[in-house]
Scaffold this active site. Sequence first.
Site, PDB file in Angstrom:
ATOM      1  N   ARG A 191       0.847  -1.199   0.000  1.00 29.19           N
ATOM      2  CA  ARG A 191       0.000   0.000   0.000  1.00 29.19           C
ATOM      3  C   ARG A 191       0.876   1.239   0.000  1.00 29.19           C
ATOM      4  O   ARG A 191       2.054   1.181   0.348  1.00 29.19           O
ATOM      5  CB  ARG A 191      -0.898   0.025   1.250  1.00 29.19           C
ATOM      6  CG  ARG A 191      -2.032  -0.974   1.224  1.00 29.19           C
ATOM      7  CD  ARG A 191      -2.816  -0.957   2.534  1.00 29.19           C
ATOM      8  NE  ARG A 191      -3.153   0.401   2.947  1.00 29.19           N
ATOM      9  CZ  ARG A 191      -2.753   0.960   4.105  1.00 29.19           C
ATOM     10  NH1 ARG A 191      -2.014   0.262   4.947  1.00 29.19           N
ATOM     11  NH2 ARG A 191      -3.086   2.181   4.409  1.00 29.19           N
ATOM     12  N   TYR A 220       6.024   5.226   0.118  1.00 26.23           N
ATOM     13  CA  TYR A 220       7.042   4.305   0.644  1.00 26.23           C
ATOM     14  C   TYR A 220       7.709   3.435  -0.422  1.00 26.23           C
ATOM     15  O   TYR A 220       8.581   2.641  -0.096  1.00 26.23           O
ATOM     16  CB  TYR A 220       6.417   3.421   1.722  1.00 26.23           C
ATOM     17  CG  TYR A 220       5.888   4.221   2.898  1.00 26.23           C
ATOM     18  CD1 TYR A 220       6.750   5.029   3.637  1.00 26.23           C
ATOM     19  CD2 TYR A 220       4.548   4.205   3.250  1.00 26.23           C
ATOM     20  CE1 TYR A 220       6.280   5.786   4.700  1.00 26.23           C
ATOM     21  CE2 TYR A 220       4.071   4.956   4.320  1.00 26.23           C
ATOM     22  CZ  TYR A 220       4.943   5.744   5.038  1.00 26.23           C
ATOM     23  OH  TYR A 220       4.484   6.494   6.091  1.00 26.23           O
ATOM     24  N   LEU A 280      12.236   6.025   4.856  1.00 27.88           N
ATOM     25  CA  LEU A 280      11.983   5.978   3.416  1.00 27.88           C
ATOM     26  C   LEU A 280      11.518   7.331   2.910  1.00 27.88           C
ATOM     27  O   LEU A 280      11.978   7.823   1.876  1.00 27.88           O
ATOM     28  CB  LEU A 280      10.910   4.919   3.135  1.00 27.88           C
ATOM     29  CG  LEU A 280      11.335   3.474   3.415  1.00 27.88           C
ATOM     30  CD1 LEU A 280      10.134   2.621   3.748  1.00 27.88           C
ATOM     31  CD2 LEU A 280      12.098   2.914   2.237  1.00 27.88           C
ATOM     32  N   SER A 281      10.578   7.918   3.620  1.00 26.69           N
ATOM     33  CA  SER A 281      10.050   9.229   3.236  1.00 26.69           C
ATOM     34  C   SER A 281      10.859  10.324   3.929  1.00 26.69           C
ATOM     35  O   SER A 281      11.595  10.054   4.884  1.00 26.69           O
ATOM     36  CB  SER A 281       8.578   9.328   3.655  1.00 26.69           C
ATOM     37  OG  SER A 281       8.450   9.187   5.064  1.00 26.69           O
ATOM     38  N   ARG A 285       6.901  16.187   5.822  1.00 25.67           N
ATOM     39  CA  ARG A 285       5.559  15.637   6.035  1.00 25.67           C
ATOM     40  C   ARG A 285       4.888  16.346   7.222  1.00 25.67           C
ATOM     41  O   ARG A 285       5.240  17.462   7.554  1.00 25.67           O
ATOM     42  CB  ARG A 285       5.673  14.120   6.229  1.00 25.67           C
ATOM     43  CG  ARG A 285       6.272  13.423   4.985  1.00 25.67           C
ATOM     44  CD  ARG A 285       6.295  11.928   5.132  1.00 25.67           C
ATOM     45  NE  ARG A 285       4.934  11.387   5.225  1.00 25.67           N
ATOM     46  CZ  ARG A 285       4.677  10.128   5.602  1.00 25.67           C
ATOM     47  NH1 ARG A 285       5.669   9.303   5.906  1.00 25.67           N
ATOM     48  NH2 ARG A 285       3.429   9.702   5.668  1.00 25.67           N
TER      49      ARG A 285
END
Length: 148
Positions: free
Chosen positions: A18, A23, A101-102, A107
């Site tokens: 997902r 990701y 990963l991000s 964010r």
Amino acid sequence: MSRILLLNGPNLNLLGTRQPEIYGADTLPQIEARCAERAAGLGFDLTARQSNHEGALVDAIHDARSDCAGIVLNAGAYTHTSIALRDAIASVALPTVEVHLSNIHARERFRHRSHIAPVAIGQISGFGPLGYLLALDALAAHIEGATG
Ligand code: CA2
């Protein structure tokens, strides 16, 4: 041969299933296999572990004391909440590279704070699965004394 622990936290077992736009499309087993290859090229064995449970992650960090020279850690959401993981890293005193990963700084605000960062030798954030390989390179260089 020296060993490195690659430790992934909650929900990272779902990678590749997902939210690939955040990701990436790789699964955790694929990432772990690539990390094992990279570690071998750097002269290290790799132990890869993942858990969704804070206490199990603390136990994995403690276990690393006996046979690991360093840790690559993506603590997932516990990064932003867990004093227990921070204390575990500080208490084992193994060089630890934090990976995301991000780009956690681009964010939501609640992701900007990392409890791991102050006890890590560095943080790699925003490069997807490549970040794990960069972390291994940095950790190996640190262990071999090539960096501060
Ligand atoms: O960017 C990262 O690597 C994170 O550590 C990932 C965590 C997040 O809470 C951190 O803020 C940043 C979340 C991992 C969720 O993994 C999923 C994998 C597949 C599908 C959905 C979520």
